[in-house]
Design an enzyme around this catalytic site. Structure first.
Site, mmCIF file in Angstrom:
data_model
loop_
_atom_site.group_PDB
_atom_site.id
_atom_site.type_symbol
_atom_site.label_atom_id
_atom_site.label_comp_id
_atom_site.label_asym_id
_atom_site.label_seq_id
_atom_site.Cartn_x
_atom_site.Cartn_y
_atom_site.Cartn_z
ATOM 1 N N GLY A 1 0.830 -1.209 0.000
ATOM 2 C CA GLY A 1 0.000 0.000 0.000
ATOM 3 C C GLY A 1 0.859 1.251 0.000
ATOM 4 O O GLY A 1 0.490 2.268 0.591
ATOM 5 N N GLY B 1 -0.552 4.813 -1.193
ATOM 6 C CA GLY B 1 -1.605 5.534 -0.478
ATOM 7 C C GLY B 1 -1.110 6.329 0.715
ATOM 8 O O GLY B 1 0.105 6.475 0.919
ATOM 9 N N ASN C 1 0.959 -2.700 5.293
ATOM 10 C CA ASN C 1 0.162 -1.488 5.493
ATOM 11 C C ASN C 1 -1.126 -1.465 4.662
ATOM 12 O O ASN C 1 -2.102 -0.829 5.055
ATOM 13 C CB ASN C 1 1.060 -0.284 5.134
ATOM 14 C CG ASN C 1 0.279 0.983 4.913
ATOM 15 O OD1 ASN C 1 -0.249 1.575 5.848
ATOM 16 N ND2 ASN C 1 0.185 1.404 3.650
ATOM 17 N N SER D 1 -5.236 -1.072 13.830
ATOM 18 C CA SER D 1 -6.050 0.152 13.947
ATOM 19 C C SER D 1 -6.519 0.302 15.390
ATOM 20 O O SER D 1 -6.552 -0.675 16.151
ATOM 21 C CB SER D 1 -7.266 0.018 13.025
ATOM 22 O OG SER D 1 -8.250 0.966 13.337
ATOM 23 N N TYR E 1 -14.536 -4.759 9.528
ATOM 24 C CA TYR E 1 -13.246 -4.046 9.525
ATOM 25 C C TYR E 1 -12.600 -4.160 10.912
ATOM 26 O O TYR E 1 -11.419 -4.484 11.021
ATOM 27 C CB TYR E 1 -13.481 -2.577 9.157
ATOM 28 C CG TYR E 1 -12.214 -1.729 9.166
ATOM 29 C CD1 TYR E 1 -11.388 -1.675 8.045
ATOM 30 C CD2 TYR E 1 -11.849 -0.993 10.285
ATOM 31 C CE1 TYR E 1 -10.229 -0.908 8.055
ATOM 32 C CE2 TYR E 1 -10.693 -0.230 10.301
ATOM 33 C CZ TYR E 1 -9.888 -0.193 9.182
ATOM 34 O OH TYR E 1 -8.728 0.569 9.201
HETATM 35 N N1 NAP Z 1 -6.632 6.417 7.664
HETATM 36 C C1 NAP Z 1 -7.059 6.012 8.832
HETATM 37 O O1 NAP Z 1 -7.831 6.706 9.515
HETATM 38 C C2 NAP Z 1 -6.588 4.694 9.397
HETATM 39 C C3 NAP Z 1 -6.783 4.452 10.766
HETATM 40 C C4 NAP Z 1 -6.357 3.243 11.297
HETATM 41 C C5 NAP Z 1 -5.741 2.300 10.493
HETATM 42 N N2 NAP Z 1 -5.568 2.562 9.168
HETATM 43 C C6 NAP Z 1 -4.922 1.518 8.355
HETATM 44 O O2 NAP Z 1 -3.751 2.059 7.767
HETATM 45 C C7 NAP Z 1 -3.470 1.364 6.547
HETATM 46 C C8 NAP Z 1 -3.206 2.367 5.441
HETATM 47 O O3 NAP Z 1 -4.406 3.067 5.200
HETATM 48 P P1 NAP Z 1 -4.466 4.533 4.564
HETATM 49 O O4 NAP Z 1 -5.322 5.332 5.471
HETATM 50 O O5 NAP Z 1 -3.125 5.006 4.210
HETATM 51 O O6 NAP Z 1 -5.359 4.192 3.274
HETATM 52 P P2 NAP Z 1 -5.168 4.504 1.698
HETATM 53 O O7 NAP Z 1 -4.726 5.908 1.512
HETATM 54 O O8 NAP Z 1 -6.431 4.064 1.065
HETATM 55 O O9 NAP Z 1 -3.979 3.529 1.278
HETATM 56 C C9 NAP Z 1 -4.182 2.141 1.179
HETATM 57 C C10 NAP Z 1 -3.149 1.550 0.256
HETATM 58 O O10 NAP Z 1 -3.354 0.131 0.170
HETATM 59 C C11 NAP Z 1 -3.343 -0.245 -1.203
HETATM 60 N N3 NAP Z 1 -4.150 -1.440 -1.392
HETATM 61 C C12 NAP Z 1 -5.454 -1.623 -1.086
HETATM 62 N N4 NAP Z 1 -5.842 -2.866 -1.415
HETATM 63 C C13 NAP Z 1 -4.767 -3.479 -1.951
HETATM 64 C C14 NAP Z 1 -4.538 -4.769 -2.485
HETATM 65 N N5 NAP Z 1 -5.506 -5.694 -2.527
HETATM 66 N N6 NAP Z 1 -3.296 -5.061 -2.968
HETATM 67 C C15 NAP Z 1 -2.308 -4.141 -2.946
HETATM 68 N N7 NAP Z 1 -2.458 -2.899 -2.425
HETATM 69 C C16 NAP Z 1 -3.682 -2.576 -1.954
HETATM 70 C C17 NAP Z 1 -3.912 0.955 -1.928
HETATM 71 O O11 NAP Z 1 -3.564 0.906 -3.294
HETATM 72 P P3 NAP Z 1 -4.588 1.509 -4.405
HETATM 73 O O12 NAP Z 1 -4.775 2.951 -4.044
HETATM 74 O O13 NAP Z 1 -3.908 1.270 -5.687
HETATM 75 O O14 NAP Z 1 -5.862 0.730 -4.241
HETATM 76 C C18 NAP Z 1 -3.220 2.083 -1.171
HETATM 77 O O15 NAP Z 1 -1.907 2.248 -1.631
HETATM 78 C C19 NAP Z 1 -4.666 0.447 6.280
HETATM 79 O O16 NAP Z 1 -4.358 -0.866 6.693
HETATM 80 C C20 NAP Z 1 -5.760 1.033 7.183
HETATM 81 O O17 NAP Z 1 -6.712 0.085 7.561
HETATM 82 C C21 NAP Z 1 -5.960 3.746 8.599
#
Ligand code: NAP
Length: 275
Positions: A15, A18, A93, A146, A159
């Protein structure tokens, strides 16, 4: 472990294209001179990240594959071995989040996809990379869980379940692999990223997330600091620290209170919880 040395290491980040992933990539390349191997689903986003790195571009390589497919991880491990690449750190991630709605209203296929991407990818990634990480002089794994792992929430039952499972898997692994491989589990709170792309959020929703949570860069920095300090559990963001404290003292009451706040909220993002 008192510290994890990040200087000039070879880091795999899923990831990477992102929110947290691209921030982690930039810090590791620009501040620590790391070589980063990014994995993502969308080539254009990974290429855009590569272009933004300017001088650091030659330290970034990417692979496009779906991390929820076990076979993809096996092929990736073979490619690294053939190219004589020894990774030092794996950051699991990648993740997805469906819209906030009750489990009974949720698309069943999407729910299973959440388990595949958020949980199974972490298991497959660890399975494929542990043998390679063992060849590093100091190998490490970081699994992004998370705050919803310890503070489950209405509207994101599957989730929350996926993230609780990641936390427990990661913490079990941490003791199994110690001292050969250092494993850190990360529980971030809210941050405005593309994670919410499938939610029909308006400006007020994002203001709420920004007010309650943290900036994605601050979360990435907290992850790096925690890892450098050798922390096995990294809780980042004031909302996540509060939820952890409340759920440790009163798990049922804090869940009831948190759920009541969401159900009674006037925010658009929680509208489906009222039905
Ligand atoms: N943001 C929050 O509030 C928050 C809070 C707690 C935990 N988290 C966790 O932090 C992590 C990162 O999240 P983020 O907020 O940075 O989200 P994000 O901006 O949506 O980034 C997610 C990344 O994962 C990639 N991805 C998704 N599905 C995939 C797959 N099947 N194979 C390969 N790559 C994949 C996406 O690629 P594409 O864009 O190409 O799909 C993107 O690069 C996640 O695990 C999320 O659950 C986030």
């Amino acid at each position: 472990m008192s510290s994890f040395n990040l200087k000039k290491r070879t880091v795999i980040i899923t990831g990477a294209s992102g929110g947290f992933g691209s921030e982690l990539t930039k810090i590791l390349i620009n501040d620590y001179g790391c070589r980063v191997i990014g994995i993502g689903k969308t080539k254009e986003k990974l290429q855009a990240l590569a272009d933004s790195l300017e001088d650091g571009k030659n330290k970034f390589k990417y692979y496009v594959f779906d991390v929820s497919d076990r076979e993809n991880w096996r092929k990736f491990a073979d490619k690294l071995t053939e190219s004589c690449v020894i990774p030092d750190l794996l950051i699991n991630n990648a993740g997805i989040m469906p819209p906030f709605e009750k489990f009974e209203d949720e698309d069943g296929e999407l729910a299973m996809r959440v388990i595949d991407v958020n949980l199974m990818s972490v298991i497959y990634g660890c399975e494929a990379m542990i043998p390679l990480l063992k060849a590093s002089r100091q190998g490490g794994i970081v699994n992004i869980s998370s705050s919803s792992a310890f503070s489950p929430s209405v509207g994101i039952a599957v989730y929350s379940a996926s993230k609780a499972a990641v936390r427990n898997f990661s913490m079990s692994l941490s003791e199994e692999l110690y001292p050969d491989i250092f494993v850190a589990t990360v529980c971030p709170g809210f941050a405005k990223t593309d994670l919410f792309r499938d939610n029909d959020f308006d400006d007020e929703d994002f203001d709420f997330i920004s007010g309650l949570g943290s900036d994605k860069k601050d979360i990435a920095e907290a992850i790096i600091d925690g890892l450098s300090d050798g922390k096995k559990l990294i809780i980042c963001g004031k909302d996540s620290r509060l939820m952890n404290a409340m759920s440790s003292v009163a798990p049922v009451k804090s869940n009831e209170l948190y759920s009541k706040v969401l159900k009674e909220s006037k925010l658009n993002m929680f509208r489906n919880l009222k039905k």
